[in-house]
Design an enzyme around this catalytic site. Structure first.
Site: not given
Ligand SMILES: Cc1cc2nc3c(=O)[nH]c(=O)nc-3n(C[C@H](O)[C@H](O)[C@H](O)COP(=O)(O)OP(=O)(O)OC[C@H]3O[C@@H](n4cnc5c(N)ncnc54)[C@H](O)[C@@H]3O)c2cc1C
Length: 398
Positions: A79, A208, A300, A304, A392
């Site tokens: 995009h 948006y 969101p 980011k 962005y």
């Molecule tokens: C609806 C929605 C839309 C979004 N849209 C965007 C977007 O458009 N662009 C963007 O950049 N970001 C977006 N985000 C944010 C993005 O999804 C998160 O920032 C991203 O998932 C972060 O990745 P992470 O690996 O840090 O955490 P997570 O993806 O949350 O992964 C953490 C993992 O740790 C595991 N865990 C937790 N506790 C324990 C434990 N005690 N023992 C073992 N495992 C454990 C969990 O099960 C999980 O799988 C969005 C979020 C949501 C909810």
């Protein structure tokens, strides 16, 4: 007598197998740094959880250049801009023309599928369905954590470094001594009602929309599946919303003299997504480091979260690589400060986009008009457009 746990020795023990944990694991393994990932949920559940969708170019490069997979280039949708819509009018922003950059729509589920397949292909040690319940000795040179697998077997991971990549409710973060940390947070009085629908695209770029009825985001997933959100109360009950009611709500938020019409279809997923801004400082204690949502969350609106998680991974990976190859912990000591610089830029951008685009709760007419003034300022100035486009599409990685 309680059985003693099985001991697993490794260099880096990673708690959480989301995008941050798996990407770090992949990069470390490529450099020959042994690691174990322990993930609470099962593979299928993570694969079916709908979350982020927008990847900065640098996040795309991390997937392709490091050999995870290049599917993002074929299945992702590049995009070159977004559309800011207010007072019923569209204001397209052309990122390619403004800052020579683009973003790619590629669902987080697909990022997870690629990363988990790469770890499996490279015989990585990733254990699903295992919750970490104890962290020990994090301020010594031999930190450890404990988990139990689905069969009830108990394990203790002995590592040189532990990484908390366990998401916004991070267990790892809660084990850091509170007196040595500070949390910064903002909670918002609204949430997003998100839907997935089987419908054609309503527009080529993301819209948006600021409207008197509240914010709406019209985004895409593929030719036949679309993702849309509208601002709602954090306690909204999804079951109170029929498909017809949802479409009417979304449509009135994009209505305008140009008669723009959403393309509708059956809705197959509805969720309410509460959001907040949160930062933990520092992002480390002793030999434990936080990455991704475990250390910070953003609303969101600026897309980011996942991008920031990957940016943390890049900084921490380089610090770990230096630590294991030279024995110097200088870069590890600098990890938190360096990662936080980008985190705060992203916090600012996400907060700014959120306040500019959402309708103030309580209907404060001054604040609503002020936000429209800000949108007018941004869209009528090349500098304003460039500021938004640069933020962005993402700043260069550290
Ligand atoms: C609806 C929605 C839309 C979004 N849209 C965007 C977007 O458009 N662009 C963007 O950049 N970001 C977006 N985000 C944010 C993005 O999804 C998160 O920032 C991203 O998932 C972060 O990745 P992470 O690996 O840090 O955490 P997570 O993806 O949350 O992964 C953490 C993992 O740790 C595991 N865990 C937790 N506790 C324990 C434990 N005690 N023992 C073992 N495992 C454990 C969990 O099960 C999980 O799988 C969005 C979020 C949501 C909810």
């Amino acid at each position: 007598m309680a059985k003693s746990p099985h001991i697993l020795k490794t260099k880096v023990g990673i708690i959480g197998g989301g995008p941050a944990g798996l990407m770090l694991s992949h990069l470390l393994a490529k450099t020959g740094i042994e690691n174990i990932v322990v993930e609470m949920r099962d593979h299928e559940t993570i694969r079916n959880t709908h979350r982020a969708g927008i990847l900065e170019a640098q996040a795309v490069s991390m997937l392709t250049d490091s050999g995870v997979d290049s599917r993002v280039l074929t299945d992702g949708d590049e995009h070159a801009g977004i559309d800011l819509r207010f007072n019923g009018e569209s204001h397209p922003l052309d990122f390619r023309e403004l800052v020579d950059a683009t973003v790619t729509l590629y669902a987080q589920n697909e990022v997870f599928v690629d990363l988990s397949a790469a770890r499996q292909r490279d015989q990585g040690d990733v254990r699903y369905g295992c919750e970490v319940t104890e962290i020990l000795d994090m301020d010594t040179s031999t930190p450890k954590f404990r988990f139990t697998d689905a069969q009830g077997n108990q394990f203790e991971v002995h590592a040189d470094v532990i990484v908390g990549a366990d998401g916004s409710r991070s267990f790892a973060r809660r084990q850091m001594p509170q007196t040595l940390c500070q949390d910064f947070k903002v909670t918002y009085p609204f949430a997003w009602f998100g839907i997935l629908t089987e419908a054609p695209k309503s527009a080529p770029e993301l819209i948006y929309a600021n409207s008197p009825h509240g914010f709406a985001l019209i985004s895409q997933r593929s030719e036949n599946v679309q993702r849309m959100y509208f601002q709602c109360d954090p306690n909204e009950d999804v079951n109170a919303w029929s498909d017809d009611r949802i479409w009417a709500e979304l449509q009135q938020r994009v209505d305008g003299p140009d008669n723009f019409q959403l393309k509708t279809g059956p809705i197959f997923d509805k969720t309410v997504l509460g959001f907040r801004s949160f930062v933990r400082e520092p992002l480390s204690h002793g030999r434990m480091f936080l990455i991704g949502d475990a250390g910070h969350t953003v609303p969101p609106t600026g897309a980011k979260g996942l991008n920031l998680a990957f940016a943390d991974v890049k900084v921490l990976f380089e610090a770990l690589d230096s630590f294991f190859s030279t024995g110097s912990d200088k870069l590890l000591e600098g990890y938190s400060d360096l990662a936080l610089k980008r985190v705060w830029k992203a916090q600012n951008f996400s907060y700014w986009m959120t306040s500019m685009l959402h309708t103030p709760v309580g209907g404060d007419p001054f604040m609503a008009k002020r936000a429209l003034g800000e949108l007018e300022t941004v869209t009528s100035s090349r500098f304003g457009q460039q500021y938004l486009a640069e933020s962005y599409t993402g700043w260069p990685h550290a």
